[in-house]
Structures are given as structure tokens and as C-alpha cells.
Design an enzyme around this catalytic site. Structure first.
Site, PDB file in Angstrom:
ATOM      1  N   ASN A   1      28.954 100.223  12.038  1.00 54.62           N
ATOM      2  CA  ASN A   1      29.887  99.169  11.626  1.00 54.62           C
ATOM      3  C   ASN A   1      31.317  99.426  12.097  1.00 54.62           C
ATOM      4  OD1 ASN A   1      29.404 101.304   9.649  1.00 54.62           O
ATOM      5  ND2 ASN A   1      31.028 100.346   8.473  1.00 54.62           N
TER       6      ASN A   1
ATOM      7  N   HIS B   1      26.089  87.890   3.847  1.00 53.08           N
ATOM      8  CA  HIS B   1      27.459  87.457   4.162  1.00 53.08           C
ATOM      9  C   HIS B   1      27.942  87.923   5.531  1.00 53.08           C
ATOM     10  CE1 HIS B   1      30.054  91.114   3.308  1.00 53.08           C
ATOM     11  NE2 HIS B   1      28.919  91.517   2.792  1.00 53.08           N
TER      12      HIS B   1
ATOM     13  N   CYS C   1      35.805  98.857   4.080  1.00 53.92           N
ATOM     14  CA  CYS C   1      35.735  99.781   2.929  1.00 53.92           C
ATOM     15  C   CYS C   1      36.829 100.826   2.991  1.00 53.92           C
ATOM     16  CB  CYS C   1      34.417 100.538   2.903  1.00 53.92           C
ATOM     17  SG  CYS C   1      32.998  99.521   3.112  1.00 53.92           S
TER      18      CYS C   1
END
Ligand SMILES: Cc1ncc(COP(=O)(O)O)c(C=O)c1O
Length: 382
Positions: free
Chosen positions: A149, A201, A325
Site C-alpha cells: 500500500n 471502500h 494510517c
């Protein structure tokens, strides 16, 4: 406005929101109820499950709904540990996983399980030799992400699958949250994988919905116990509007996937080729088949990632530091740290993440703004 932060979340598509609204208003029964409202809801639930299964080449019974990627990852890791604890206490994952995997593993360590984190090379990729050496008679799970990611590395999933064919009892899990719809479905839904995590999402479905693929015959313990929904594996009244919306979003995502992926790859390449030769720039993502088409990560030496993000935001361009995050916690990227990138460089990293709504014109605009901002960055860096 240019939105280049699609790996953090995507905007729910209008058609998807419309499905959500319609189901909320018209099919509001509980799928577990015996009367006709319940039956109507149950039918839609199973229809959505079948649609998703068909799109992935799976069976309907192999799709289990969750609240998103974090739950899916927690479920496979901890559910395997609980289910298979009599057979072994060793789990293998990589040093570059999302915290949903990493922190699940850390929690298991506190309970006495042993975890091997496979190291990565300078591209963020594990080595198959390391995996072979890490496998023990007590290994119960190998969990490897499809696409990183933070920098977009694609892990060698087919090779991992080949190794694990010699170890049929080990659960093989892939976190495909960043990999779905990016042209690598054959790597993800390979013939050895047992569990795969998906999150709605990230592909224009509402937030708070996701699913896992669980190969028939492979068992994980439930984490949510209660009324016995999802074949006793995940209790809780199903979020039907979001599930139906997600099935639609997945269909839209996978329609003309190759064309959409090719465009994202072109956008990424155009920005990559523009920024890579600036003296302060260090690129981490590359433009080749080993990297996903939608993630580009690079650092501007001497300028903090947050500063770069805000400078672009002032110009109407939304990017992120390496992950959503870590960004608010001002943490160095865990992927870059695992790649041995020094902290003063990794804290200067930013991530551009694309999807099928972005355009080449946006890439050109980004490059122009980059040129304007670069002079400021030079001053800050000095
Ligand atoms: C690779 C990966 N796994 C898991 C997650 C967690 O997914 P969710 O936000 O749906 O909980 C993310 C979210 O960014 C991710 O990128």
C-alpha cells in the site's frame, strides 16, 4: 481539484450510492427473518454474494462478508491461529504488511505464537528462498500482501503458491486490498490460495464493508460469535445496502479492467518520468510489471512528507505521505524502513495513488505544479 489519494479511500460511485439508497429504503428486512421481507433481503444477500463470487471465479459459499480490510486481515490471522493451534504455533508474514496484519501477528506473539517476518529487498519484495527457509513443521499460516500500500510492490504470489503446494496444510492468505482491479487477478485468485481479503471502500463502494474469499474446506474460527450469520462464521445482522452496493462497485471496477489499468500505468509513468531526474528526488516505486499501475512513491530529500502534501493541497492536488494510517502519527513508512531506507529520506516520502477516474491531463497538471513547487522545496531542503 485532483484526487491522487485513492489508496487511502475512493469516492463512492453515484451508481453505487444509488443502489445503497434503494436497498436501504426498499429492502430493509432482516435476511434472517422468516417473513417475506426477510426472504426478500436474504435473496438479495445471496444474489450479491453470487455476483461477487462469479466476478472472482469463486463459488458463492466461498465469499464471506466483513466490515472491511482490517476485519478480514484480523479474521484470517487470528481465526487461523485459533482453528489450527493444535497443529502448530508458527506464522509467517512479510516485513511490509499493513498494520491490520502486522498488529494481529504482534497480538498473537503476546499469546505465545511465533511469527517470522520475511525481510524485503530494495524494491520491497520478499525472496522465495527466505520463505522456503522460514517454513517449519509447526507453520500454520503464510500471509503475503498482493500489492504494497505504500510503494506498490507486487509480491511474487505465484512463486509463493508453488512453494506452498508442497505444504498443503498451511493456510495461504493474500491481503488483496490494494490489488483488486489492478490487472493481477490471476496472481491473487491463484490455484493454491486459501483466503483473500478485500475492502469495498478501495473500489468505490461505501466504507465499512468488505469480504473475504475462503476456499471451500479451509476453516478459520469465527471472531464474531452471536446469532450465527454467515454460516456461523461471522455473526451480526448483515449490512445489506452496503453489500449490494459493493457487488455493484466490484462489477463496475472489473468492467474494462485492462483499459483502465493501462491508463493508470500511463499516468503513473508520465509523473515518474517527469520527477525522477530532479536532484532532490529519490523514487521507490518503479514502472515495470513488478509494481502496481496505480501507486507512485518518491521522496524529496530534506523536505518532510507532510510539508510536501500541504504544498500540493494548496494547489488543489490531494496526495498523501506513504499511508493514511501512518500520516497523522508522523511515523516513518514501515515499508521504507523495512527496505533499509534511512529515516531522513523515508520521512520525506509521498505517495500518489490513482484510480480509473484520473486522467493524463491531471498528470500534466501535477507535473506543472511540481515544477513550481520544486524551487520552494530546494530552499527548504537547503
Ligand atoms: C494493504 C491493506 N490492507 C488492509 C487495509 C485495511 O483496510 P480497511 O481500510 O478496509 O480496514 C488497507 C487500507 O489501507 C490496506 O492498504
Amino acid at each position: 481539484m485532483i484526487y491522487f489519494d485513492n489508496s487511502a479511500t475512493t469516492q463512492a460511485a453515484p451508481e453505487v450510492v444509488s443502489t445503497y439508497d434503494t436497498v436501504s429504503q426498499r429492502i430493509w428486512g432482516n435476511p434472517s427473518s422468516l417473513h417475506q421481507f426477510g426472504e426478500q433481503a436474504f435473496n438479495l444477500l445471496e444474489q450479491s454474494r453470487k455476483q461477487i463470487a462469479d466476478l472472482l471465479g469463486a463459488s458463492q459459499s466461498e465469499i464471506l462478508f466483513t466490515s472491511g480490510g482490517t476485519e478480514g486481515d484480523n479474521w484470517v490471522v487470528k481465526g487461523t491461529a485459533i482453528e489450527k493451534r493444535e497443529f502448530g504455533n508458527h506464522l509467517i508474514t512479510t516485513a511490509v504488511e499493513h498494520p491490520a496484519i502486522h498488529n494481529s501477528m504482534e497480538q498473537l506473539k503476546q499469546l505465545g505464537f511465533e511469527v517470522t517476518y520475511l525481510p524485503v529487498d530494495e524494491h520491497g519484495r520478499i525472496s522465495i528462498e527466505d520463505l522456503k527457509q522460514a517454513i517449519r513443521p509447526t507453520t500454520i499460516l503464510v500471509s503475503v500482501m498482493a500489492v504494497n500500500n505504500e510503494i506498490g510492490t507486487i509480491q511474487p504470489l505465484k512463486e509463493v503458491a508453488e512453494v506452498l503446494k508442497d505444504h498443503p496444510k498451511i493456510h495461504f492468505h493474500i491481503d488483496a486490498v490494494q490489488g483488486i482491479g489492478k490487472g493481477i487477478q490471476d496472481l491473487i485468485m491463484n490455484d493454491r490460495v486459501d483466503f483473500v481479503t478485500f475492502s469495498g471502500h478501495k473500489f468505490h463502494a461505501p466504507r465499512g464493508i468488505g469480504f473475504i474469499y475462503a476456499r471451500r474446506g479451509r476453516k478459520i474460527a469465527p471472531l464474531l460469535t452471536g446469532g450465527g450469520q454467515e454460516r456461523n462464521l461471522r455473526s451480526g445482522t448483515e449490512n445489506l445496502p452496503a453489500i449490494a452496493a459493493m457487488a455493484k462497485a466490484l462489477r463496475l471496477l472489473l468492467t474494462d479492467e485492462q483499459q483502465k489499468v493501462a491508463l493508470q500505468a500511463q499516468i503513473k509513468e508520465r509523473i515518474f518520468n517527469h520527477v525522477k531526474d530532479f536532484p532532490l528526488v529519490t523514487t521507490f516505486s518503479e514502472v515495470n510489471d513488478g509494481f502496481a499501475p496505480h501507486i507512485l512513491c518518491f521522496a524529496i530529500q530534506g523536505v518532510r512528507g507532510e510539508t510536501i502534501v500541504h504544498a500540493f493541497e494548496e494547489q488543489g492536488i490531494y496526495i498523501s505521505t506513504t499511508s493514511a494510517c501512518s500520516s497523522k502519527k508522523h511515523l516513518a513508512s514501515s515499508t521504507l524502513t523495512a527496505m533499509q531506507v534511512p529515516e531522513d529520506v523515508s520521512t520525506s516520502a509521498i505517495r500518489i495513488s490513482l484510480d480509473d477516474h484520473n486522467t493524463l491531463a491531471e498528470a500534466d497538471q501535477f507535473n506543472q505544479v511540481f515544477d513550481q513547487l520544486y524551487d520552494k522545496f530546494k530552499v527548504l531542503s537547503a
